[in-house]
Design a protein around this motif. Structure first.
Motif, short mmCIF file in Angstrom:
data_model
loop_
_atom_site.label_atom_id
_atom_site.label_comp_id
_atom_site.label_asym_id
_atom_site.label_seq_id
_atom_site.Cartn_x
_atom_site.Cartn_y
_atom_site.Cartn_z
N SER A 193 -7.87 -23.85 13.63
CA SER A 193 -6.58 -23.76 12.95
C SER A 193 -6.16 -22.30 12.80
O SER A 193 -6.98 -21.43 12.52
CB SER A 193 -6.66 -24.42 11.58
OG SER A 193 -5.48 -24.17 10.83
N ASN A 194 -4.86 -22.05 12.97
CA ASN A 194 -4.35 -20.70 12.73
C ASN A 194 -3.80 -20.55 11.32
O ASN A 194 -3.27 -19.49 10.97
CB ASN A 194 -3.29 -20.32 13.78
CG ASN A 194 -2.08 -21.24 13.75
OD1 ASN A 194 -1.82 -21.94 12.78
ND2 ASN A 194 -1.31 -21.23 14.84
N GLY A 195 -3.88 -21.63 10.52
CA GLY A 195 -3.47 -21.55 9.13
C GLY A 195 -2.00 -21.77 8.88
O GLY A 195 -1.53 -21.65 7.74
N ALA A 196 -1.23 -22.10 9.93
CA ALA A 196 0.20 -22.32 9.77
C ALA A 196 0.55 -23.79 9.95
O ALA A 196 -0.08 -24.50 10.74
CB ALA A 196 0.98 -21.48 10.78
N GLY A 197 1.57 -24.24 9.23
CA GLY A 197 2.02 -25.63 9.32
C GLY A 197 3.46 -25.71 9.79
O GLY A 197 4.31 -24.92 9.37
N SER B 8 4.12 -31.78 -7.10
CA SER B 8 4.53 -31.17 -5.84
C SER B 8 5.93 -30.58 -5.94
O SER B 8 6.25 -29.58 -5.27
CB SER B 8 4.49 -32.20 -4.70
OG SER B 8 3.18 -32.66 -4.48
N ASP B 9 6.77 -31.16 -6.77
CA ASP B 9 8.15 -30.71 -6.87
C ASP B 9 8.31 -29.45 -7.73
O ASP B 9 9.43 -28.97 -7.92
CB ASP B 9 9.03 -31.85 -7.42
CG ASP B 9 9.14 -32.99 -6.43
OD1 ASP B 9 9.27 -32.70 -5.23
OD2 ASP B 9 9.07 -34.15 -6.84
N ILE C 137 4.47 -22.00 6.22
CA ILE C 137 4.89 -23.39 6.39
C ILE C 137 6.38 -23.43 6.70
O ILE C 137 7.19 -22.94 5.92
CB ILE C 137 4.57 -24.22 5.12
CG1 ILE C 137 3.06 -24.26 4.89
CG2 ILE C 137 5.14 -25.62 5.23
CD1 ILE C 137 2.66 -24.76 3.54
N GLY C 138 6.73 -23.96 7.86
CA GLY C 138 8.13 -23.95 8.25
C GLY C 138 8.56 -25.18 9.00
O GLY C 138 7.85 -26.19 9.05
N LEU C 139 9.74 -25.10 9.60
CA LEU C 139 10.39 -26.25 10.22
C LEU C 139 10.68 -26.00 11.69
O LEU C 139 10.93 -24.86 12.11
CB LEU C 139 11.71 -26.55 9.51
CG LEU C 139 11.63 -26.89 8.02
CD1 LEU C 139 13.02 -26.78 7.38
CD2 LEU C 139 11.07 -28.29 7.83
N LEU C 140 10.67 -27.08 12.46
CA LEU C 140 11.09 -27.05 13.86
C LEU C 140 11.93 -28.29 14.08
O LEU C 140 11.45 -29.42 13.97
CB LEU C 140 9.86 -27.05 14.79
CG LEU C 140 10.06 -26.71 16.27
CD1 LEU C 140 8.70 -26.55 16.95
CD2 LEU C 140 10.85 -27.77 17.02
N GLY C 141 13.23 -28.08 14.37
CA GLY C 141 14.12 -29.23 14.48
C GLY C 141 14.93 -29.24 15.75
O GLY C 141 15.23 -28.19 16.33
N PHE C 142 15.30 -30.45 16.20
CA PHE C 142 16.06 -30.66 17.43
C PHE C 142 17.38 -31.34 17.11
O PHE C 142 17.40 -32.35 16.40
CB PHE C 142 15.27 -31.54 18.39
CG PHE C 142 13.95 -30.96 18.82
CD1 PHE C 142 13.82 -30.29 20.02
CD2 PHE C 142 12.83 -31.08 17.99
CE1 PHE C 142 12.60 -29.76 20.41
CE2 PHE C 142 11.61 -30.54 18.37
CZ PHE C 142 11.50 -29.87 19.58
N VAL D 145 3.69 -30.48 1.66
CA VAL D 145 2.79 -29.73 2.52
C VAL D 145 2.32 -28.45 1.83
O VAL D 145 1.14 -28.10 1.89
CB VAL D 145 3.47 -29.42 3.88
CG1 VAL D 145 2.60 -28.49 4.71
CG2 VAL D 145 3.74 -30.71 4.64
N ARG D 146 3.23 -27.76 1.17
CA ARG D 146 2.85 -26.51 0.50
C ARG D 146 1.89 -26.77 -0.66
O ARG D 146 0.91 -26.05 -0.84
CB ARG D 146 4.11 -25.78 0.03
CG ARG D 146 3.82 -24.49 -0.72
CD ARG D 146 5.05 -23.63 -0.84
NE ARG D 146 5.38 -22.98 0.43
CZ ARG D 146 6.58 -22.98 1.00
NH1 ARG D 146 7.58 -23.59 0.40
NH2 ARG D 146 6.78 -22.36 2.14
N GLU D 147 2.18 -27.79 -1.45
CA GLU D 147 1.33 -28.07 -2.61
C GLU D 147 -0.07 -28.51 -2.20
O GLU D 147 -1.04 -28.24 -2.88
CB GLU D 147 2.00 -29.14 -3.48
CG GLU D 147 1.48 -29.25 -4.91
CD GLU D 147 0.27 -30.16 -5.01
OE1 GLU D 147 -0.62 -29.89 -5.85
OE2 GLU D 147 0.23 -31.15 -4.26
#
Length: 271
Positions: A60-64, A165-166, A135-140, A121-123
């Motif tokens: 794992s590179n530690g990123a989500g 979590s919130d 932690i980030g997003l990838l969208g299409f 995911v962050r919590e």
């Protein structure tokens, strides 16, 4: 929060342990859409949003990365812009979460789902050995629009808190937008969609588009980012169309992941 484990070690995390905000009907499994053209599995009528977890195949590179498939907010192209993309980036060391957000035509609910997904995911980052600041997003397409909305609306409280979590931030640390939809506005599509609020606090963005895509070029978005001197990378390729995901035989599909990977390494400060 319910977690189920399927074959091949796939974890499925239900976003909302109780009532889904804004929904009045009962939860039920997503429905398969009849159209399977171009070998695309499409799902719709999503009332019980969830994340499917793809753990790294190696170290794992530690990123989500939370992946948001597209489909015009009507359906989700769940294999083309979800599972296939998740498998690709999991092979690169990322922990990937495919988001099944609400459809059809539930944009407000979809943004709630995206914010909740980031927070979950962050919590729970330690569960997957993730850094909470990677932690980030990838969208299409529509998922790119959703990713952009999440990246620019993270200070808005779109739903009442559900659990601990919130209490954590819904701000993604990056957003990768592949042929994002619904970014331009106006008669000549030269203005930024007014629902998109670009401020100095939004995370770094990566934008990939093709000149022959029939959707609106995200030039007003690039202009707004440039005006505030914000970090972003913008690529326009001559050909590729729309909805190509990672499918072989399309030059745009084969090039964007290489460019995005290098950009992510720089943004996340990987060696």
């Amino acid at each position: 929060m319910t977690i189920n484990t399927f074959a091949q070690q796939k974890e499925v995390i239900k976003l909302w342990p109780g009532k889904v905000p804004g929904e009045t009907g009962a939860k039920h499994p997503a429905e398969l859409f009849a159209d399977t053209s171009k070998n695309v599995k499409r799902i719709t009528n999503i009332t019980d949003p969830q994340l499917t977890v793809y753990r790294p195949t190696g170290k794992s590179n530690g990123a989500g990365i939370i992946v948001c498939p597209g489909g015009g907010y009507r359906i989700l192209a769940i294999n083309l812009e979800g599972d296939e993309v998740a498998a690709y980036f999991a092979d690169k060391g990322y922990t990937v979460f495919v988001l099944e957000y609400r459809t059809p035509q539930k944009r407000e609910g979809a943004l709630q789902d995206a914010q909740r997904a980031i927070r979950l995911v962050r919590e729970r980052a330690s569960d997957w050995s993730l850094s909470k600041d990677k932690i980030g997003l990838l969208g299409f397409s529509a998922g790119g629009h959703l990713s952009l909305m999440a990246a620019t609306s993270f200070t808005e409280q779109t739903y009442s808190p559900v659990d601990k979590s919130d209490k954590v931030s819904a701000r993604p640390d990056f957003a990768v937008l592949i042929y994002p939809a619904y970014t331009a506005n106006g008669a000549k599509k030269q203005e930024l969609n007014p629902e998109i609020k670009v401020t100095k606090d939004i995370p770094p963005l990566f934008i990939f588009f093709t000149a022959d895509d029939q959707n609106d070029l995200p030039l007003p978005l690039a202009g707004a980012l440039r005006e505030l001197n914000l970090p972003f990378e913008f690529h326009i390729y001559p050909k590729g169309g729309h909805g190509y995901g990672l499918r072989k035989g399309n030059n745009a599909a084969e090039q964007w992941p290489i460019l995005a990977e290098q950009w992510l390494k720089n943004v996340l400060q990987f060696n």
